[in-house]
Design a protein around this motif. Structure first.
Motif, mmCIF file in Angstrom:
data_model
loop_
_atom_site.group_PDB
_atom_site.id
_atom_site.type_symbol
_atom_site.label_atom_id
_atom_site.label_comp_id
_atom_site.label_asym_id
_atom_site.label_seq_id
_atom_site.Cartn_x
_atom_site.Cartn_y
_atom_site.Cartn_z
ATOM 1 N N SER A 2 0.835 -1.200 0.000
ATOM 2 C CA SER A 2 0.000 0.000 0.000
ATOM 3 C C SER A 2 0.866 1.245 0.000
ATOM 4 O O SER A 2 1.952 1.278 0.567
ATOM 5 N N LEU A 4 0.444 5.572 0.568
ATOM 6 C CA LEU A 4 -0.428 6.667 0.991
ATOM 7 C C LEU A 4 -0.597 7.635 -0.168
ATOM 8 O O LEU A 4 0.376 8.143 -0.716
ATOM 9 N N ARG A 7 -3.824 12.264 2.475
ATOM 10 C CA ARG A 7 -3.996 12.388 3.926
ATOM 11 C C ARG A 7 -5.353 13.022 4.222
ATOM 12 O O ARG A 7 -5.749 13.986 3.581
ATOM 13 N N HIS A 31 -7.852 1.655 0.432
ATOM 14 C CA HIS A 31 -8.504 1.476 1.722
ATOM 15 C C HIS A 31 -8.239 2.729 2.550
ATOM 16 O O HIS A 31 -7.324 3.505 2.251
ATOM 17 N N GLU A 32 -9.065 2.912 3.550
ATOM 18 C CA GLU A 32 -9.016 4.140 4.350
ATOM 19 C C GLU A 32 -8.637 3.801 5.784
ATOM 20 O O GLU A 32 -9.101 2.811 6.342
ATOM 21 N N THR A 33 -7.771 4.640 6.344
ATOM 22 C CA THR A 33 -7.403 4.483 7.752
ATOM 23 C C THR A 33 -7.811 5.740 8.504
ATOM 24 O O THR A 33 -7.859 6.831 7.937
ATOM 25 N N SER A 34 -8.091 5.566 9.782
ATOM 26 C CA SER A 34 -8.442 6.714 10.619
ATOM 27 C C SER A 34 -7.218 7.127 11.420
ATOM 28 O O SER A 34 -6.212 6.426 11.454
ATOM 29 N N GLY A 36 -7.007 7.084 14.505
ATOM 30 C CA GLY A 36 -6.971 6.332 15.751
ATOM 31 C C GLY A 36 -7.707 7.071 16.855
ATOM 32 O O GLY A 36 -8.195 8.186 16.683
ATOM 33 N N GLY A 41 -2.430 8.480 14.724
ATOM 34 C CA GLY A 41 -2.194 7.699 13.511
ATOM 35 C C GLY A 41 -2.358 8.547 12.267
ATOM 36 O O GLY A 41 -2.705 9.735 12.319
ATOM 37 N N ALA A 43 -4.455 9.332 9.253
ATOM 38 C CA ALA A 43 -5.752 9.186 8.612
ATOM 39 C C ALA A 43 -5.531 9.456 7.131
ATOM 40 O O ALA A 43 -5.011 10.498 6.749
ATOM 41 N N TRP A 46 -5.173 4.958 1.139
ATOM 42 C CA TRP A 46 -3.996 4.208 0.720
ATOM 43 C C TRP A 46 -4.339 3.398 -0.519
ATOM 44 O O TRP A 46 -5.306 2.629 -0.515
#
Length: 123
Positions: A2, A4, A7, A31-34, A36, A41, A43, A46
């Protein structure tokens, strides 16, 4: 692996939704990340396929240029019509926030200047 591509920290919801829509329309897998629970983390969005990075980056860059031009044009239109909010109007609308920011700035200024102001007063 993956990579990034975008952001999400500090990004408005409509902008994030537009970027997701653009990636979906082009069939780019992501895929998406938060950030945290505490927000430490990253966010972001990716890309699952790193070979799609140049395509996605060009797509996002073009979208951001268009968005920036559109927002500037909207602000100029509101400003000419007398509807754009000035700093003074915002301060009047939110007096407690304004006082909090001014007190914070004064405290920082005080802490920075105190060592210099008391330099000659040592006994």
């Amino acid at each position: 692996m993956s990579v990034l591509i975008f952001r999400l920290n500090g990004v408005e919801d409509d902008e994030a939704a537009d970027v997701r829509r653009l990636l979906d329309e082009r069939g780019l897998t992501y895929h998406e990340t938060s950030g945290g629970f505490l927000g430490f983390g990253i966010a972001g969005l990716w890309l699952l396929d790193a070979s799609q990075k140049t395509t996605a980056r060009a797509l996002i860059d073009r979208y951001q240029e268009e968005r920036s031009a559109r927002l500037v044009a909207e602000y100029v239109t509101r400003w000419r019509a007398g509807q754009a909010e000035t700093t003074l109007q915002r301060a009047i609308r939110q007096p407690l926030r304004t006082l909090f920011y001014l007190a914070g700035a004064a405290a920082v200024l005080y802490l920075v200047l105190v060592p210099f102001l008391t330099l000659g007063n040592q006994s």
